[in-house]
Design a protein around this motif. Structure first.
Motif, PDB file in Angstrom:
ATOM      1  N   UNK A  50       0.639  -1.261   0.145  1.00 36.26           N
ATOM      2  CA  UNK A  50       0.059  -0.120   0.054  1.00 36.26           C
ATOM      3  C   UNK A  50       0.671   1.333  -0.090  1.00 36.26           C
ATOM      4  N   UNK A  51       2.026   1.110   0.388  1.00 42.91           N
ATOM      5  CA  UNK A  51       2.892   2.411   0.439  1.00 42.91           C
ATOM      6  C   UNK A  51       4.072   2.270  -0.446  1.00 42.91           C
ATOM      7  N   UNK A  52       4.089   1.271  -1.220  1.00 41.21           N
ATOM      8  CA  UNK A  52       5.067   1.066  -2.233  1.00 41.21           C
ATOM      9  C   UNK A  52       6.258   1.083  -1.729  1.00 41.21           C
ATOM     10  N   UNK A  53       6.662   0.567  -0.690  1.00 36.35           N
ATOM     11  CA  UNK A  53       7.904   0.273   0.012  1.00 36.35           C
ATOM     12  C   UNK A  53       8.558  -0.974  -0.585  1.00 36.35           C
ATOM     13  N   UNK A  54      10.072  -0.447  -0.902  1.00 40.82           N
ATOM     14  CA  UNK A  54      10.747  -1.465  -1.512  1.00 40.82           C
ATOM     15  C   UNK A  54      11.325  -2.458  -0.431  1.00 40.82           C
TER      16      UNK A  54
END
Length: 251
Positions: A157-161
């Motif tokens: 949801x937060x596009x964290x890698x």
């Protein structure tokens, strides 16, 4: 006064007090009396205290001002895939692999776990202290596939890698096409994945509660030390300090 300068002064004072105690300069009194006076910005420093503290303050400043590397451009954190979090996660995987003598599947660092960005130009020891001011240790978690799925559910949801992996985030924030080391991830598969992470995040910090039940394997290496050593090694090899967002998250 910057946060770093304040911390350096506090450290110098602590060192001075410790040294004084060791010399026996500080002796307990039989009775404590209330002699407290209000402190104001204009109140002059005690020359005797300054004389004790000054050498320690100078030593700390010299250590913090040491240039250990050079960055052509600032390494920043931002929403989504962050160059700074990529930088930290990759170093964690590499250092944990070296310390434990095995390959490490994933590295996890949140933007919240990094307290400052690395500036363009000279990187000093103080820059690394600003980045990681806490005494966080690099640890390794051995996570079943179900917990790894929870990690990507959190990240999407937060596009964290996540270092060592790529995935696609759907418009409604679901992770798909997860690949770990270029191999498709199957949450139903009976496999354990190694994760290099800070002891703070491993204990459930920054809302990563799903990691809390997993016992950590210790490296006895501070994250700050791992970052400093990495920058020093790059400098030794004549390389600049760089990091970027490189498409680890697709959406």
């Amino acid at each position: 006064m910057s946060r770093f300068r304040f911390r350096g002064a506090a450290l110098a004072l602590l060192l001075a007090a410790t040294a004084a105690c060791q010399r026996g300069a500080l002796q307990p009194t039989a009775q404590l009396t209330n002699t407290a006076q209000p402190m104001t910005a204009a109140q002059p420093a005690d020359p005797k205290v300054e004389a004790v503290v000054a050498p320690y303050r100078l030593k700390v400043k010299q250590q913090m001002d040491e240039v250990i590397g050079h960055a052509p451009e600032a390494i920043r954190k931002n929403p989504g895939e962050s160059p700074l979090a990529n930088f930290a996660g990759d170093i964690q995987r590499e250092r944990a692999a070296r310390e434990l003598g095995q390959g490490i599947d994933l590295g996890v660092m949140t933007n919240g776990g990094l307290r400052a960005e690395l500036p363009a130009g000279n990187i000093t020891t103080g820059s690394i202290f600003e980045l990681m001011p806490f005494e966080n240790e690099l640890v390794v978690l051995d996570a079943p596939a179900s917990v790894v799925q929870q990690l990507f559910n959190f990240a999407a949801p937060i596009h964290m890698a996540v270092s060592g992996a790529t995935y696609t985030a759907t418009p409604d924030g679901k992770p798909t096409d997860i690949r770990i080391g270029k191999e498709p991830f199957d949450p139903a598969k009976d496999r354990t994945y190694s994760i290099a992470i800070s002891d703070y995040l491993a204990s459930g910090g920054d809302k990563l509660e799903f990691f809390r039940p997993l016992p950590p394997r210790h490296t006895n290496v501070l994250l700050r030390t791992a970052f400093s050593d990495y920058v020093r090694q790059l400098t030794k090899e004549g390389k600049p300090v760089t990091a970027k967002a490189e498409g680890r998250v697709h959406f």
